[in-house]
Design an enzyme around this catalytic site. Sequence first.
Site, short mmCIF file in Angstrom:
data_model
loop_
_atom_site.label_atom_id
_atom_site.label_comp_id
_atom_site.label_asym_id
_atom_site.label_seq_id
_atom_site.Cartn_x
_atom_site.Cartn_y
_atom_site.Cartn_z
N ASN A 1 116.25 27.98 -21.37
CA ASN A 1 116.33 27.65 -19.96
C ASN A 1 117.77 27.84 -19.52
O ASN A 1 118.69 27.61 -20.31
CB ASN A 1 115.88 26.20 -19.76
CG ASN A 1 115.74 25.83 -18.31
OD1 ASN A 1 116.73 25.59 -17.63
ND2 ASN A 1 114.51 25.79 -17.83
N TYR B 1 120.83 24.91 -20.48
CA TYR B 1 120.63 25.03 -21.93
C TYR B 1 119.95 23.83 -22.58
O TYR B 1 119.10 23.99 -23.44
CB TYR B 1 121.96 25.32 -22.64
CG TYR B 1 122.49 26.70 -22.36
CD1 TYR B 1 121.77 27.83 -22.74
CD2 TYR B 1 123.69 26.88 -21.70
CE1 TYR B 1 122.25 29.10 -22.48
CE2 TYR B 1 124.18 28.14 -21.44
CZ TYR B 1 123.45 29.25 -21.83
OH TYR B 1 123.92 30.51 -21.57
N CYS C 1 112.93 24.29 -28.89
CA CYS C 1 112.93 25.04 -30.15
C CYS C 1 111.51 25.36 -30.59
O CYS C 1 110.54 24.69 -30.20
CB CYS C 1 113.62 24.21 -31.25
SG CYS C 1 115.35 23.86 -30.92
N GLU D 1 110.09 24.95 -33.51
CA GLU D 1 109.48 23.87 -34.30
C GLU D 1 108.93 22.78 -33.39
O GLU D 1 107.82 22.27 -33.60
CB GLU D 1 110.50 23.27 -35.27
CG GLU D 1 111.08 24.26 -36.27
CD GLU D 1 112.34 24.97 -35.77
OE1 GLU D 1 113.14 25.38 -36.62
OE2 GLU D 1 112.53 25.13 -34.55
N CYS E 1 117.08 22.84 -36.40
CA CYS E 1 118.28 22.15 -35.93
C CYS E 1 118.12 20.64 -36.15
O CYS E 1 117.04 20.17 -36.53
CB CYS E 1 118.52 22.46 -34.45
SG CYS E 1 117.36 21.65 -33.32
#
Length: 149
Positions: A56, A59, A64, A66, A97
């Site tokens: 987007n 940010y 993500c 996952e 992450c």
Amino acid sequence: MTENNPNALGLTPDPQLLAAAKAAFAQAYAPYSKFHVGAALRTPDGQVFSGANVENASYGLGRCAEQSAVQAMATTGARTFTDLVVYAESSPPASPCGACRQVLYEFAPDARVVCVNAEGEVLSGLVRDFLPHGFRLEEREDGHGVGTE
């Protein structure tokens, strides 16, 4: 999973999950970073859910791969998974992450994770290996949560 042995569990990606992760990878929306990621997970009853990263312009509002896969799973009412494959073309393979590690831990701290790239390099471990000392909240009678694990 250690620095000396990134594939500590000796896992190879499950072919069905790898195919689903690659298909999600192809649909990633990453116009800013150009870093595509696909993920696919399997529930204990064999259902497969996949997700891609979705960026987007603001940010922090991106999602993500996952997390997209977990959200797809949870939306159907499923609450745990046994295996996760993360696919990206980076070397070494991209791992979840920090935020994703906590989301994964919420649903399946003992699930197997295999991160893989196009060259077949593998990074593997359990969710809890990726997030040592992860936590979950336990609901109390008064409605408040308390950390566990």
